[in-house]
Design a protein around this motif. Structure first.
Motif, short mmCIF file in Angstrom:
data_model
loop_
_atom_site.label_atom_id
_atom_site.label_comp_id
_atom_site.label_asym_id
_atom_site.label_seq_id
_atom_site.Cartn_x
_atom_site.Cartn_y
_atom_site.Cartn_z
N ILE A 279 45.32 39.36 33.01
CA ILE A 279 46.37 38.48 32.52
C ILE A 279 47.62 39.33 32.29
O ILE A 279 47.58 40.33 31.56
CB ILE A 279 45.95 37.76 31.22
CG1 ILE A 279 44.73 36.87 31.52
CG2 ILE A 279 47.11 36.94 30.65
CD1 ILE A 279 44.23 36.07 30.34
N CYS A 280 48.69 38.95 32.96
CA CYS A 280 49.95 39.68 32.79
C CYS A 280 51.11 38.72 33.04
O CYS A 280 50.92 37.64 33.59
CB CYS A 280 50.02 40.86 33.76
SG CYS A 280 49.90 40.41 35.48
N SER A 281 52.30 39.15 32.67
CA SER A 281 53.46 38.28 32.91
C SER A 281 53.87 38.41 34.38
O SER A 281 53.48 39.38 35.05
CB SER A 281 54.61 38.69 32.01
OG SER A 281 55.08 39.95 32.44
N LEU A 286 53.82 43.10 39.82
CA LEU A 286 53.88 44.10 40.89
C LEU A 286 53.32 45.44 40.41
O LEU A 286 52.56 46.10 41.13
CB LEU A 286 55.32 44.28 41.37
CG LEU A 286 55.87 43.15 42.25
CD1 LEU A 286 57.37 43.27 42.43
CD2 LEU A 286 55.18 43.15 43.62
N HIS A 287 53.66 45.81 39.17
CA HIS A 287 53.18 47.09 38.65
C HIS A 287 51.68 47.05 38.41
O HIS A 287 50.99 48.05 38.61
CB HIS A 287 53.94 47.45 37.37
CG HIS A 287 55.37 47.80 37.65
ND1 HIS A 287 55.75 49.03 38.11
CD2 HIS A 287 56.49 47.04 37.58
CE1 HIS A 287 57.05 49.04 38.31
NE2 HIS A 287 57.53 47.85 37.99
N VAL A 288 51.19 45.91 37.97
CA VAL A 288 49.73 45.79 37.77
C VAL A 288 49.02 45.94 39.11
O VAL A 288 48.01 46.64 39.23
CB VAL A 288 49.38 44.44 37.10
CG1 VAL A 288 47.88 44.22 37.08
CG2 VAL A 288 49.94 44.40 35.68
N LEU A 289 49.58 45.31 40.13
CA LEU A 289 48.98 45.43 41.46
C LEU A 289 48.93 46.89 41.90
O LEU A 289 47.89 47.38 42.37
CB LEU A 289 49.81 44.59 42.46
CG LEU A 289 49.37 44.69 43.92
CD1 LEU A 289 47.99 44.08 44.12
CD2 LEU A 289 50.38 43.99 44.83
N GLN A 438 37.35 39.74 32.63
CA GLN A 438 38.74 40.11 32.38
C GLN A 438 38.89 41.64 32.34
O GLN A 438 38.09 42.34 31.71
CB GLN A 438 39.23 39.52 31.05
CG GLN A 438 40.68 39.88 30.78
CD GLN A 438 41.29 39.14 29.61
OE1 GLN A 438 40.60 38.38 28.92
NE2 GLN A 438 42.57 39.35 29.37
N LEU A 439 39.92 42.17 32.98
CA LEU A 439 40.27 43.59 32.87
C LEU A 439 41.43 43.67 31.89
O LEU A 439 42.47 43.07 32.12
CB LEU A 439 40.71 44.13 34.23
CG LEU A 439 39.72 44.10 35.37
CD1 LEU A 439 40.39 44.58 36.67
CD2 LEU A 439 38.51 44.97 35.05
N PRO A 440 41.27 44.42 30.80
CA PRO A 440 42.37 44.50 29.83
C PRO A 440 43.59 45.16 30.46
O PRO A 440 43.46 46.18 31.15
CB PRO A 440 41.80 45.34 28.70
CG PRO A 440 40.38 45.59 29.02
CD PRO A 440 40.13 45.24 30.44
N LEU A 441 44.71 44.57 30.22
CA LEU A 441 45.96 45.06 30.81
C LEU A 441 46.21 46.52 30.44
O LEU A 441 46.55 47.35 31.29
CB LEU A 441 47.10 44.17 30.28
CG LEU A 441 48.48 44.31 30.90
CD1 LEU A 441 48.44 44.12 32.39
CD2 LEU A 441 49.44 43.31 30.27
N GLU A 442 46.00 46.83 29.15
CA GLU A 442 46.29 48.21 28.68
C GLU A 442 45.46 49.25 29.43
O GLU A 442 45.91 50.37 29.67
CB GLU A 442 45.98 48.42 27.19
CG GLU A 442 46.25 47.29 26.22
CD GLU A 442 45.29 46.12 26.39
OE1 GLU A 442 44.12 46.27 26.07
OE2 GLU A 442 45.74 45.05 26.85
N THR A 446 49.30 53.27 33.72
CA THR A 446 49.51 54.72 33.70
C THR A 446 51.02 54.99 33.81
O THR A 446 51.45 56.03 34.15
CB THR A 446 48.80 55.37 34.87
OG1 THR A 446 49.25 54.70 36.05
CG2 THR A 446 47.31 55.30 34.75
N PHE A 447 51.80 53.95 33.61
CA PHE A 447 53.25 54.08 33.77
C PHE A 447 53.93 53.20 32.74
O PHE A 447 53.29 52.34 32.12
CB PHE A 447 53.66 53.65 35.18
CG PHE A 447 53.12 52.30 35.55
CD1 PHE A 447 53.79 51.14 35.18
CD2 PHE A 447 51.90 52.19 36.22
CE1 PHE A 447 53.27 49.92 35.52
CE2 PHE A 447 51.39 50.96 36.54
CZ PHE A 447 52.08 49.82 36.19
#
Ligand SMILES: Nc1ncnc2c1ncn2[C@@H]1O[C@H](COP(=O)(O)OP(=O)(O)OP(=O)(O)O)[C@@H](O)[C@H]1O
Length: 449
Positions: A279-281, A286-289, A438-442, A446-447
């Protein structure tokens, strides 16, 4: 699809069935043939017969030899269950999970039906996209081993040149997209009067496409007749399948003794796929990807994006595909080549992308055009950058990975969603009966955003 009726007696088989099917505890005469959920990975060991034995004298030897040469020795579960029906000449609705081997099953039926000594078009395989057509043609040519011609009549092909080839030397087998086929028939390049076997692959997709459905009906009812051909419909998803079976008979798309071979009816999603979501905004997406790509180090990837809406085009926004491709070309430091495939590209550009993904590591950014039938067995990871529109779309996107029937390696499907989209993904999970973790966003950043 039209009028509903009781499917109970129609979806079974009125004629006696091959004994292997009648003796199966999971098959009945009054209901679709169905196997309960035996894990797919165990099936090779459990299967007693080889593919050659299952085809027992009804498929030419050179075809079976061609299949064995590329490693098709044991039948997959759908092949084991459907081939007795298909090779006995019965009409069939082939309904089994993505990547389960339906293509080989129906092509073996094609080779058992045609007479390579005759100079006429005897088999027709209809597919929804040019890319799937190229793939099916390749497998058909491999099995034909030059004993007969296989022609691909596909959107974006050289139809004028093919028209003269068709007249000079009719191929025994044609693999076609609906529009190109109808164009040829209407130009009287050839007639479908000599067709012995008709296969419609991804049938639910073609029936659901407003551009293709009317032409498909012509192929089924005007250009050829169900009584004079064997008809096979194939897909991993046939929504309201009982009603579809009923419609097949009612509308004379098939004969009345059509058999519904339904493999794994309680588990439409292949069991060896691992599903996760983040879950991300929209801003973070793009950064999560990128972070996922770095973390997963995939062998080959398909990133699914939504097709741009007309409204978004009019507003002058870039499509998701452009956003993702430009971002990855700038930021991704891995070794995979970033490629793109979408409906709006011209056919030459589509062909280039399609050829380039074959045989090496790729990072393909695609709309749902790649979600139907695309067979790139090295694809280890799927990312849904945009949530698919329906559960069926999720199923077909997910099914682009885990396509090595007897492999043990786990493949993964990761979906990026906003908080508001969580309930949509939950709906897909309920409908397709799979679990997504679910994979936690945190955990993956790494950026700095
Ligand atoms: N008997 C077999 N042994 C080994 N591999 C096989 C066998 N049959 C098919 N395959 C391989 O399995 C993969 C999936 O097969 P196929 O493309 O026919 O799946 P499908 O059921 O049509 O999937 P989809 O519904 O996604 O189109 C292909 O790479 C194919 O080469």
């Amino acid at each position: 699809m039209a009028a509903a009726a009781s499917t109970a007696t129609l979806s079974g088989c009125a004629r006696p069935l091959p004994s292997t099917l009648n003796s199966s505890p999971s098959s009945t005469r009054l209901a679709p043939f169905a196997s309960r959920s035996r894990p797919r990975r165990l099936r090779a060991a459990a299967a007693a017969a080889t593919l050659r034995e299952v085809c027992s004298g009804r498929v030419p030897d050179h075809v079976l030899q061609g299949a064995e040469d590329v490693g098709y020795i044991s039948p997959t579960e759908v092949q084991e269950q459907s081939l007795p029906v298909l090779l006995s000449g019965l009409d069939c609705i082939l309904h089994a999970q993505t990547g389960s081997g339906k293509t080989l099953a129906y092509l073996l039926a094609v080779f058992s039906a045609i007479d390579v000594g005759r100079s006429s078009v005897q088999a027709l395989v209809i597919v929804p996209t040019r890319e799937l057509g190229i793939q099916v043609t390749k497998v058909a040519r491999l099995l034909a081993a030059k004993t007969c011609n296989v022609m691909a009549l596909l959107d974006g092909g050289m139809l004028t040149r093919q028209k003269s080839w068709l007249k000079a030397e009719p191929p025994a087998i044609i693999v076609a997209t609906v529009a190109s086929l109808c164009q040829m028939v209407e130009k009287r390049a050839f007639s479908l009067g000599s067709i012995k076997i008709l296969v419609i692959d991804e049938v639910d997709f073609i029936f659901g496409s407003s551009k293709q459905v009317n032409s498909l009906r012509k192929i089924l009812n005007s250009y050829t007749a169900a009584s004079s051909r064997q008809t096979i419909f194939a897909s991993a998803s046939i929504p309201q399948h009982n009603r579809f079976v009923h419609d097949c008979v009612q509308h004379k798309w098939t004969k009345s003794d059509v058999v519904h071979v339904h493999v794994n009816p309680v588990q439409p999603m292949p069991s060896h796929l691992r599903h996760t979501y983040v879950i991300c905004s929209k801003k973070e997406r793009l950064h999560v990807l990128l972070s996922l790509l770095e973390r997963d180090a995939p062998k080959s990837v398909i990133i699914f994006v939504a097709q741009q809406s007309e409204k978004s085009k009019r507003a002058g926004n870039p499509p998701s595909s452009t956003l993702v491709v430009e971002f990855l070309r700038a930021e991704y430091k891995g070794t995979l080549e970033v490629l793109v495939l979408e409906e709006d590209m011209n056919f030459n550009a589509r062909a280039t992308s399609f050829t380039e993904v074959k045989g090496k590591g790729f990072l393909l950014v695609s709309t749902d055009i790649a979600s139907r039938g695309f067979d790139l067995p090295q694809t280890s990871h799927i990312y849904n950058f945009d949530l698919p529109k329906t559960a069926t779309d999720y199923l077909h996107r997910a099914g682009r990975t885990g396509r090595e029937p007897f492999s043990k390696s786990e493949c993964s499907v990761t979906t990026l969603i906003t908080e508001e989209e969580r309930f949509v993904l939950q709906r897909f999970q309920n409908e397709l009966k799979f679990h997504s973790q679910q994979l936690p966003l945190e955990s993956m950043f790494t950026f700095n955003l």
